[in-house]
Scaffold this motif. Structure first.
Motif, PDB file in Angstrom:
ATOM      1  N   GLU A  67      76.959  10.486 -37.668  1.00 19.47           N
ATOM      2  CA  GLU A  67      75.713  10.509 -37.417  1.00 19.47           C
ATOM      3  C   GLU A  67      74.753   9.676 -37.543  1.00 19.47           C
ATOM      4  O   GLU A  67      73.485   9.300 -36.994  1.00 19.47           O
ATOM      5  N   VAL A  68      75.158   8.360 -38.087  1.00 24.84           N
ATOM      6  CA  VAL A  68      74.578   7.104 -37.981  1.00 24.84           C
ATOM      7  C   VAL A  68      73.911   6.712 -36.788  1.00 24.84           C
ATOM      8  O   VAL A  68      72.582   6.409 -36.951  1.00 24.84           O
ATOM      9  N   GLU A  69      74.568   6.384 -35.667  1.00 21.85           N
ATOM     10  CA  GLU A  69      73.880   5.921 -34.394  1.00 21.85           C
ATOM     11  C   GLU A  69      72.605   6.825 -34.119  1.00 21.85           C
ATOM     12  O   GLU A  69      71.374   6.483 -34.019  1.00 21.85           O
ATOM     13  N   GLY A  71      62.478   5.602 -32.715  1.00 22.19           N
ATOM     14  CA  GLY A  71      62.147   6.074 -31.515  1.00 22.19           C
ATOM     15  C   GLY A  71      62.625   6.034 -30.240  1.00 22.19           C
ATOM     16  O   GLY A  71      62.182   5.982 -29.298  1.00 22.19           O
ATOM     17  N   VAL A  72      63.989   5.825 -30.469  1.00 22.85           N
ATOM     18  CA  VAL A  72      64.833   5.585 -29.125  1.00 22.85           C
ATOM     19  C   VAL A  72      65.314   6.848 -28.607  1.00 22.85           C
ATOM     20  O   VAL A  72      65.968   7.676 -29.460  1.00 22.85           O
ATOM     21  N   SER A  73      64.767   7.403 -27.520  1.00 28.83           N
ATOM     22  CA  SER A  73      65.307   8.823 -27.061  1.00 28.83           C
ATOM     23  C   SER A  73      66.420   8.938 -26.678  1.00 28.83           C
ATOM     24  O   SER A  73      67.092   8.060 -26.216  1.00 28.83           O
ATOM     25  N   GLU A  74      66.944  10.182 -26.402  1.00 29.18           N
ATOM     26  CA  GLU A  74      68.432  10.492 -25.828  1.00 29.18           C
ATOM     27  C   GLU A  74      68.097  10.037 -24.163  1.00 29.18           C
ATOM     28  O   GLU A  74      69.002   9.371 -23.637  1.00 29.18           O
ATOM     29  N   ASN A  75      67.223  10.191 -23.774  1.00 27.58           N
ATOM     30  CA  ASN A  75      66.769   9.921 -22.361  1.00 27.58           C
ATOM     31  C   ASN A  75      66.943   8.643 -22.154  1.00 27.58           C
ATOM     32  O   ASN A  75      67.793   8.018 -21.075  1.00 27.58           O
ATOM     33  N   ALA A  76      66.610   7.674 -22.981  1.00 22.77           N
ATOM     34  CA  ALA A  76      66.589   6.040 -23.082  1.00 22.77           C
ATOM     35  C   ALA A  76      68.100   5.861 -23.022  1.00 22.77           C
ATOM     36  O   ALA A  76      68.636   5.005 -22.260  1.00 22.77           O
ATOM     37  N   ARG A  77      69.030   6.608 -23.721  1.00 25.12           N
ATOM     38  CA  ARG A  77      70.260   6.428 -24.209  1.00 25.12           C
ATOM     39  C   ARG A  77      71.104   6.694 -22.811  1.00 25.12           C
ATOM     40  O   ARG A  77      71.883   5.916 -22.354  1.00 25.12           O
ATOM     41  N   VAL A  95      77.034   0.895 -47.503  1.00 19.64           N
ATOM     42  CA  VAL A  95      75.576   0.995 -47.187  1.00 19.64           C
ATOM     43  C   VAL A  95      75.937   0.455 -45.627  1.00 19.64           C
ATOM     44  O   VAL A  95      76.236  -0.665 -45.491  1.00 19.64           O
ATOM     45  N   VAL A  96      75.165   1.232 -44.899  1.00 27.73           N
ATOM     46  CA  VAL A  96      74.827   0.419 -43.459  1.00 27.73           C
ATOM     47  C   VAL A  96      73.341   0.440 -43.355  1.00 27.73           C
ATOM     48  O   VAL A  96      72.775   1.252 -43.611  1.00 27.73           O
ATOM     49  N   ILE A  97      73.107  -0.719 -42.916  1.00 27.98           N
ATOM     50  CA  ILE A  97      71.727  -1.078 -42.995  1.00 27.98           C
ATOM     51  C   ILE A  97      71.108  -1.236 -41.289  1.00 27.98           C
ATOM     52  O   ILE A  97      71.862  -2.244 -40.627  1.00 27.98           O
ATOM     53  N   GLY A  98      70.615  -0.560 -40.847  1.00 30.76           N
ATOM     54  CA  GLY A  98      70.175  -0.528 -39.374  1.00 30.76           C
ATOM     55  C   GLY A  98      68.892  -0.831 -39.181  1.00 30.76           C
ATOM     56  O   GLY A  98      67.915  -0.664 -39.888  1.00 30.76           O
ATOM     57  N   GLY A  99      68.399  -0.936 -37.590  1.00 32.22           N
ATOM     58  CA  GLY A  99      66.780  -0.847 -37.408  1.00 32.22           C
ATOM     59  C   GLY A  99      66.960  -2.002 -36.301  1.00 32.22           C
ATOM     60  O   GLY A  99      67.792  -2.816 -35.994  1.00 32.22           O
ATOM     61  N   PRO A 100      65.684  -1.994 -35.731  1.00 28.41           N
ATOM     62  CA  PRO A 100      65.543  -3.152 -34.639  1.00 28.41           C
ATOM     63  C   PRO A 100      65.617  -4.311 -35.000  1.00 28.41           C
ATOM     64  O   PRO A 100      65.259  -4.560 -36.099  1.00 28.41           O
ATOM     65  N   ASN A 101      65.601  -5.613 -33.980  1.00 29.08           N
ATOM     66  CA  ASN A 101      65.373  -6.737 -34.177  1.00 29.08           C
ATOM     67  C   ASN A 101      64.076  -6.883 -35.080  1.00 29.08           C
ATOM     68  O   ASN A 101      63.011  -6.326 -34.701  1.00 29.08           O
ATOM     69  N   SER A 102      64.130  -7.794 -36.033  1.00 32.16           N
ATOM     70  CA  SER A 102      62.974  -8.225 -36.640  1.00 32.16           C
ATOM     71  C   SER A 102      62.483  -7.300 -37.712  1.00 32.16           C
ATOM     72  O   SER A 102      61.366  -7.356 -38.203  1.00 32.16           O
ATOM     73  N   ALA A 103      63.200  -6.234 -37.889  1.00 31.79           N
ATOM     74  CA  ALA A 103      62.716  -5.191 -38.761  1.00 31.79           C
ATOM     75  C   ALA A 103      62.858  -5.794 -40.306  1.00 31.79           C
ATOM     76  O   ALA A 103      62.232  -5.078 -41.144  1.00 31.79           O
ATOM     77  N   GLY A 104      63.592  -6.756 -40.608  1.00 31.02           N
ATOM     78  CA  GLY A 104      63.775  -7.267 -42.042  1.00 31.02           C
ATOM     79  C   GLY A 104      65.225  -7.135 -42.767  1.00 31.02           C
ATOM     80  O   GLY A 104      65.143  -7.227 -43.853  1.00 31.02           O
ATOM     81  N   LYS A 105      66.123  -6.831 -41.896  1.00 31.56           N
ATOM     82  CA  LYS A 105      67.549  -6.399 -42.417  1.00 31.56           C
ATOM     83  C   LYS A 105      68.051  -7.791 -43.139  1.00 31.56           C
ATOM     84  O   LYS A 105      68.554  -7.724 -44.252  1.00 31.56           O
ATOM     85  N   THR A 106      68.107  -8.808 -42.311  1.00 29.46           N
ATOM     86  CA  THR A 106      68.533  -9.894 -42.982  1.00 29.46           C
ATOM     87  C   THR A 106      67.510 -10.605 -44.210  1.00 29.46           C
ATOM     88  O   THR A 106      68.191 -11.102 -45.266  1.00 29.46           O
ATOM     89  N   THR A 107      66.321 -10.353 -44.165  1.00 30.41           N
ATOM     90  CA  THR A 107      65.436 -10.741 -45.370  1.00 30.41           C
ATOM     91  C   THR A 107      65.585  -9.801 -46.414  1.00 30.41           C
ATOM     92  O   THR A 107      65.812 -10.406 -47.683  1.00 30.41           O
TER      93      THR A 107
END
Ligand SMILES: Nc1ncnc2c1ncn2[C@@H]1O[C@H](COP(=O)(O)OP(=O)(O)OP(=O)(O)O)[C@@H](O)[C@H]1O
Ligand SMILES: [Mg+2]
Length: 251
Positions: free
Chosen positions: A230-232, A240-246, A34-46
């Motif tokens: 496919e994960v990333e 909501g991070v677009s390809e352009n931002a990448r 299991v990979v758990i992803g998401g932005p800072n403060s999303a609640g992953k550690t919690t």
């Protein structure tokens, strides 16, 4: 029954008014990566701390290894390996790496029992699996950040957990160590031990089906199997991070 089963849980920190995790349900089966992803403060550690009984579940139910997390938290923690996100050893910590790895056996042993042959063997196996034989007699506080991280991974492998949770375990590790340890975790998964790994970088994921969980603002927004490559892309889309931002990132 799933090895991890969360049903509609809410959790809040002591003194915190708002729930950090909101109406979250998750099932993890034996042998899943299991990979758990998401932005800072999303609640992953919690989320990991909820599974491990380290934070109070205010609503909903959680079972791990068939145990009730709220009422049997000590037993849950004995069976679950947990490499925490941020740790710091005082430079004068008197324990050697070998002793720290050995402490991974204490939950099984109980306070009154002395370690036996099987415990020493498990600790030595973990040390050689992680490849830190050369650090065995060094005191943990004088190890580098990456060396300490490896020692804590070995500590949790020595524990022979039924579920292995890791919170950004590679943050201090060079790419050789990352790739090597990914292989170690892949082998653990093959033996049936599920891995739950919080990560922000996804290079070197094993080429096995990944159960991807994406968190956003205390909730799960994606919970499905996908391929490692496919994960990333899925996480970027979910957050909501677009390809352009990448592309801009790389410039
Ligand atoms: N000990 C605490 N007491 C009160 N609130 C906390 C505590 N730890 C975390 N929080 C809050 O809970 C929310 C989720 O934090 P958490 O550490 O789970 O995020 P995360 O997804 O692991 O982030 P990161 O990627 O930065 O590690 C944040 O809003 C954070 O401020
Ligand atoms: Mg975190």
């Amino acid at each position: 029954m799933s090895i991890v089963e969360l049903k509609g849980i809410y959790t809040a920190y002591e003194g915190g008014e708002k729930a950090v995790i909101k109406d979250l349900s998750l099932r993890v089966e034996r042998g899943e990566y299991v990979v758990i992803g998401g932005p800072n403060s999303a609640g992953k550690t919690t989320l990991l701390e909820s599974i491990n009984g380290l934070i109070k579940i205010t609503h909903g139910s959680a079972s791990v290894c068939g145990l009730n997390v709220s009422s049997q938290a000590d037993e849950v923690r004995r069976r679950v390996g947990y490499v925490i996100q941020n740790f710091y050893f005082d430079p004068f910590t008197p324990f050697t790496v070998e002793q720290v790895v050995m402490m991974g056996r204490f939950g099984r042993l109980g306070l009154m029992n002395r370690p036996g042959r099987a415990d020493y063997d498990a600790a030595q196996r973990a040390i050689s699996l992680v490849g830190i034989e050369d650090l065995a007699h060094k005191t943990i506080g004088t190890c580098s950040g990456g060396q300490q991280q490896k020692a804590m991974i070995a500590h949790n492998i020595a524990k022979e957990p039924e579920v292995m949770m890791l919170d950004e375990p590679f943050s201090n590790l060079d790419f050789v160590a990352r790739e090597y340890l990914q292989g170690v975790f892949k082998r653990m998964v093959r033996t049936g031990v599920p891995i739950l790994m919080v990560a922000h970088a996804f290079d070197g994921l094993p080429d096995i089906p990944i159960h991807l969980v994406v968190m956003n603002q205390g909730r799960i927004s994606y919970d499905r199997n996908c391929r490692a490559e496919e994960v990333e892309g899925i996480i970027r889309k979910e957050c909501g991070v677009s390809e352009n931002a990448r592309v801009a990132d790389r410039k």
